[in-house]
Design a protein around this motif. Structure first.
Motif, PDB file in Angstrom:
ATOM      1  N   ARG A   1     -13.546  40.270  13.303  1.00  0.00           N
ATOM      2  CA  ARG A   1     -12.322  40.975  12.969  1.00  0.00           C
ATOM      3  C   ARG A   1     -11.210  39.972  12.661  1.00  0.00           C
TER       4      ARG A   1
ATOM      5  N   ARG B   1      -7.805  44.933   9.177  1.00  0.00           N
ATOM      6  CA  ARG B   1      -7.072  43.671   9.289  1.00  0.00           C
ATOM      7  C   ARG B   1      -5.725  43.787   8.605  1.00  0.00           C
TER       8      ARG B   1
ATOM      9  N   LYS C   1      -4.941  38.307   5.598  1.00  0.00           N
ATOM     10  CA  LYS C   1      -6.187  38.876   6.114  1.00  0.00           C
ATOM     11  C   LYS C   1      -6.599  40.033   5.219  1.00  0.00           C
TER      12      LYS C   1
ATOM     13  N   ASP D   1      -9.921  43.083   4.662  1.00  0.00           N
ATOM     14  CA  ASP D   1     -11.222  43.623   5.016  1.00  0.00           C
ATOM     15  C   ASP D   1     -12.164  43.345   3.867  1.00  0.00           C
TER      16      ASP D   1
END
Ligand code: FAD
Ligand code: SF4
Lengths: 549, 309, 201
Positions: free
Chosen positions: B67, C185, C190, C192
């Motif tokens: 994540r 995210r 960031k 995904d």
């Protein structure tokens, strides 16, 4: 179109209403006949009308709530698409003029069962206590005829009903109980605001927001899809449609969708008899002991003016001449900048962080009132509107700047706007699809508004720079929310409704929505609208106990 | 018959133990001696607990660091180390020998050290964010409590090797301290630390489901019972404590079930697994309690003496 | 900067059509949008002007703006999907567009001797700037201010249509539809794995 097209065929009828929490679901609904004299007809089911429908029906009154909008089931009816979701907005024609003409429609007006909250951005803030007495304590505007401590209790009730997710400790104002749910994780756009505040040494916090950070009953927690103002297909957003209205149905209220109220009728004694409304192709009349108008700051005065009759030739409740006057919006200028980092502000609810510094600080201002500012996250169509409108881009420069979408971040104010008698809602000659005269809206900023805007833009520019932004530009004209037009007060000569929400002129006609606001405050209005609705419900209950309703 | 150690004696014994005095008399005298088979069995039980802790860490840290996009190379450490710890633990759990194994020992020590470093990293990550050490960052920055399970897996593993090393008929001890007491104390502290982490996360979830209170109420009771067992000098039967450790063991598995259900009841359910497994309740986290429950049972066996006594 | 390639090469939000990022109704409305291809409201003559206007307001690296852009404006007029307000100086949107296109072409004929779509790129550009600055002079505008029409209808409606197309989302690296699956995210830099990858140079 299919048979179950909620924009054409009403869903709430024959003893059932849509279950907004289940695909294809239904819940039972009590139904009243048109000639049955119900205790309350409520026009509009948004922040004001939806809340009041719930509270009054739970207090045992018979309630029929009418809304011209469709009755959606968010899980199945809401597309992830800005264009399609225009169906949530008030797109019937209105004329909007004046020096700083307001953008209506998507910008501030909903037309759905659940009202504008169906597409609201969920920011849920309390008024600063002093604002309820801004004339006496701060020297501008007018006083509200209510005490902040009383409102504090009703705010709490609404916060619990919406299961607000908010910071553990709110940095401004008198202490308040902890928000029911914990704050959300901040997205990069919200962190830009935080960085700016930290650099400038002012407080910030995560926004108290009406979207779930954990499951609640059948409602899912937020998935951070960012389509909030195009409607939440997750049901994470907590608003009238999935909180107050299901409670109202359970308590025995009837909700009629696709039902446009065209006229409130007075009897010979100057009391309200009921409402004329249009549903399924015909005009009908619902009898009522009381009528509450909750159509928001444009439709409420429009309905009162459209209801003019020999007993009230200037429109209902208008002996003061103030129906439709003192229209307010919030100053809503944004400042935008580009960052080297990827921000990707389409993710998560748009305003996850904010600062109320300039609401609670009175020093260093050359203007009255205050403003909050919050992080931003416009989706492509909305952003293109900002770029072509305020940034004046088109052609090659538009496309190139739109490509920087994922590197933009922005800050936007909700700034207090001074009420001016010259900002109005009147009737135009043009008619709508029901044959009713449409609203003609006029708006211009006061000098004080302009000073506030200049201060805010300056400050936010510095904050964005401090956070690492460049190529910074600011919006010229931008407003949000609507308030005023039927102000509440202590004096029948200078207000339309009394402190109970009852019109001074017609004892069984009430108003319960954003149009009551005598001043706008520097925070988004819906928490206050709902808190006021809870308060009005309690006033009605108390008055009824004394046989005064 | 043993005499009850006076608090002052116990304190002295503790000081002696900390000073590395391996023959700390008061503490050792209070525990029953065990046979070779028994010490190996207890060690294997501990290894089983470590295995569960390690697999919980492996799954959880892989998920969470995925994540976090493995932004930092150090984020690969916990999955790797916990894999090693898992292998070592499985090896230990099936090893009937009564001798410590050097490689297992080294791996356990390594995981404890890695976990300690992890605390440092996570603390730094929280502190460097805007807002610093505030609730929001404790909720959403690197979770402070996460390395805890790895630390426990490592230390309990080292302890298991020591127990295994007990001379037949001797009293199991760990670095000079009575092993039963030490393990009970360690497990008790482990439970409390884990409860802290669970509390933080369930508080973040607003305890929206009443069952979310279970893991912050049952284990502390167990921790208390174990602690009192650790401090008492009598090697008596403790059915309540034993029962409670079994409860905690089951609780860990039940928690996993609840979390699987939790993922399902998020938007899109399991069809939307690529989001919900990461954003929903962490499925691999609750079995930490199972691992600790087993460690608690192992500690009890040492404290209570052989089963058939 | 102008000649750099796309920022998000290889990204196509339509690839996500059958993933949890799209729900049933989203598939339905986007599928429908992509089938739009010709005028239902505008006349053929008006359509040619509208398409040329789209090419100016949302110009493409590779030639003409996607036909769905003009078609979506047409669709909005066909269904008369309004914005919910208009300035007092403009008639309702259908009439505004009809009169606006006629006036633009009249203005073009007076100045350059041809309809808008017949002009060179430079002429088209100059004409639009003229409208933007409020310097249109043809009597064909009547009481409708060209400047207001330009901002509130012409640029607004075309940009709103274009940025409602997956084609435009790809250029911007916008994630597109996102329900039931949203995003995990949220932090700086960031993404995904179901989000666009930006080309860094
Ligand atoms: C994009 C957007 C974002 C927003 N974000 C926020 C936010 O973050 N925080 C916040 O506090 N506020 C926000 N707001 C504002 C908030 O939604 C409104 O202030 C609030 O909903 C107003 O409540 P109301 O009850 O006065 O009117 P509404 O909620 O608008 O309800 C009025 C209802 O009455 C119906 N109606 C009107 N006239 C008639 C009639 N004659 N017959 C039948 N029905 C009628 C309408 O269809 C409508 O459903 C936002 C608004 C918008 C548009
Ligand atoms: S971001 Fe959250 S609240 Fe907004 S639309 Fe998505 S799920 Fe709903």
């Amino acid at each position: 179109m299919t048979e179950d097209d909620p924009t054409r065929v009403p869903r709430a009828k024959n003893g059932r209403a849509p279950d907004v929490l289940r695909v294809g679901g239904w819940v039972p609904m009590r139904c009243f006949a048109d000639d049955e004299q119900v205790d309350f007809v409520i026009v509009g089911t948004g922040a004001g009308g939806g809340t009041l429908s719930c509270k009054l029906s739970e207090y045992g009154f018979s309630v029929v709530a009418l809304d011209v909008g469709p009755y959606w089931r968010p899980l199945e009816d809401f597309a992830s698409d800005e264009h399609e979701q225009y169906k949530l907005y008030w797109t019937d024609e209105r004329i909007s003029g004046g020096e700083d003409a307001l953008e209506l429609g998507r910008n501030n007006s909903g037309q759905s069962v659940g009202g504008s909250m169906v597409h609201f951005a969920m920011v849920s803030l309390r008024f600063r206590p002093e604002w309820f007495k801004s004339r006496s304590l701060l020297g501008y505007g007018v006083d509200w005829p209510v005490d902040w401590r009383e409102m504090w209790g009703y705010y709490r009730e609404v916060e619990e009903n919406l299961c607000l997710a908010g910071p553990i400790k709110y940095p401004w104002g008198p202490p308040r109980p902890r928000y029911p749910y914990r704050p959300h994780e901040l997205n990069a756009a919200a962190k830009v605001l935080a960085r700016g505040c930290e650099k400038l040494g002012i407080k910030w916090c995560s926004t108290p927001i009406a979207t779930l950070s954990a499951p609640r009953g059948l409602a899912h927690p937020c998935v951070y899809r960012g389509f909030c103002i195009a409607g939440c297909s997750t049901n994470a957003k907590q608003s009238a449609i999935n909180t107050w209205l299901p409670r109202a149905l359970k308590a025995g209220a009837e909700i009629r969708d696709l039902a446009m109220v065209g006229r409130v009728e007075l009897d010979a004694n100057g009391r309200v008899r009921g409402v004329h409304y249009h549903r399924e192709g015909q005009w009908r009349f619902q009898r009522a002991r009381n009528v509450v108008v909750a159509g928001y700051a444009i439709e409420t005065p429009r309905l009162l003016l459209n209801s003019a009759c020999p007993q009230a030739p200037d429109g209902l409740a208008n002996s003061s001449g103030l129906v439709g006057k003192y229209l307010m919006a919030h100053c809503n200028q944004g400042v935008y900048g580009v960052f080297d980092d990827e921000i990707r502000w389409y993710k998560a609810p748009p305003s996850l962080s904010l600062t109320e510094h300039w609401n609670y600080t009175d020093e260093g201002k050359d203007f009255d009132g205050g403003y909050a500012y919050m992080s931003q996250g416009p989706l492509p169509v909305e952003w293109s509107g900002t770029q072509t409108g305020n940034h004046k881009l088109w052609g090659e420069s538009l496309l190139r700047d739109m490509e920087r979408y994922n590197h933009y971040a922005g800050l936007k104010i909700v700034g207090e706007c001074q009420a001016m008698e010259t900002n109005t809602v009147r009737l135009a000659d043009e008619k709508d699809r029901f044959g009713l005269p449409i609203a003609n809206v006029t708006f211009a900023h006061s000098d004080n508004d302009k000073k506030l805007i200049a201060h805010a833009k300056n400050f936010m520019r510095t904050a964005l720079e401090a956070a690492g932004g460049y190529d910074i530009w600011a919006e010229e004209t931008e407003t949000a929310h609507l308030m005023g037009t039927c102000r509440m007060g202590d004096d029948p000569r200078s207000s339309v409704v009394n402190p109970d929400g009852r019109t001074w002129d017609v004892p069984n006609l009430w108003i319960c929505d954003g149009s009551l606001f005598p001043t706008s405050g520097g925070v988004n209005p819906s928490l206050t609208i709902q808190a006021m609705a809870c308060r009005i419900a309690d006033r009605i209950k108390a008055l009824a106990a004394r046989a005064e309703v | 018959m043993r005499t009850r150690a006076r608090p002052a004696d116990r304190l002295r014994a503790l000081q002696d133990a900390l000073a590395g005095n391996a023959r700390s008399p008061a503490l050792l005298r209070s525990e029953p001696p065990v046979g070779a088979q028994e010490s190996a069995d207890v060690a294997r039980l501990l290894n089983a607990g470590c295995a569960i802790l390690a697999s919980s860490v492996l799954a959880d840290s892989s998920m969470e660091h995925y994540r976090g996009s493995f932004e930092n190379k150090a984020m690969f450490v916990p999955p790797i180390v916990s894999t090693l710890a898992l292998i070592a633990s499985l090896h230990g759990a099936s090893d009937r020998s009564a001798r410590a194994e050097r490689r297992r020992d080294a791996i356990y020590a390594l995981s404890a050290a890695a976990a300690a470093a992890g605390f440092g990293f996570h603390l730094y990550n929280v502190g460097k964010r805007d807002g610093g050490f505030c609730w929001e960052n404790f909720f959403y920055a690197a979770p402070i409590g996460a390395p805890w399970a790895l630390l426990l897996s490592g230390t309990l593993g080292v302890a298991a090797e020591r127990v295994r090393d007990t001379r037949p008929g001797g009293i199991p001890h760990i670095f000079g301290m009575a092993a039963g007491r030490l393990l009970a104390g360690l497990t008790s502290a482990g439970l409390l630390g884990t409860v802290g982490e669970v509390w933080l996360l369930h508080f973040r979830g607003a305890f929206q489901d009443p069952f979310m209170y279970l893991p912050v109420t049952l284990p502390p009771v167990g921790a208390g019972l174990l602690a009192s067992a650790a401090l008492s000098s009598k090697p008596k039967k403790r059915p309540l404590t034993r029962f409670w450790m079994k409860l905690v063991t089951v609780l860990g598995l039940a928690g996993m079930g609840f979390h699987i259900y939790g993922v399902h009841r998020n938007m899109g359910g399991w069809r939307n697994w690529s989001q919900n497994v990461l954003n929903g309740p962490p499925i691999p986290a609750p079995p930490s309690f199972t691992g600790l429950g087993l460690a608690g049972l192992a500690a009890l066996r040492l404290l209570e003496g052989p089963k058939n006594e | 900067m102008n000649n750099r390639g796309p920022r998000y090469p290889g990204y196509n939000v339509l690839d996500k059509r059958d993933t949890p990022s799209w729900n049933e109704i989203t598939r339905k409305v986007i599928d429908h949008r992509l089938t739009l291809d010709g005028p239902k409201f505008f006349t053929l003559e008006e359509w040619l002007t509208l398409r040329a206007l789209c090419d100016c307001i949302v110009p493409q690296r590779s030639g003409r703006a996607p036909v769905q852009c003009a078609a979506l404006v047409d669709h909005k007029m066909e269904l008369d999907q309004r914005d919910g307000f208009r300035p007092p100086s403009l008639p309702s949107q259908r009439e505004a567009w009809r009169r606006g296109i006629a006036a633009i072409n009249e203005e073009c004929r007076e100045r350059y001797g041809g309809a808008f779509h017949e002009l060179t790129g430079g002429q088209q550009d100059r004409l639009l700037r003229l409208l933007e600055e409020g310097e249109a002079s043809s009597p064909a505008w009547g009481d409708m201010p060209a400047k207001v029409f330009f901002k509130r209808r012409l640029v607004h409606d075309i940009a709103a249509a274009y940025y409602a197309l997956p084609h435009a989302w790809n250029e911007m690296g916008f994630g597109g539809p996102a329900s039931p699956r949203g995003y995990v995210r949220l932090d700086f830099n960031k993404r995904d794995r179901w989000e666009a990858i930006e080309q860094h140079d």
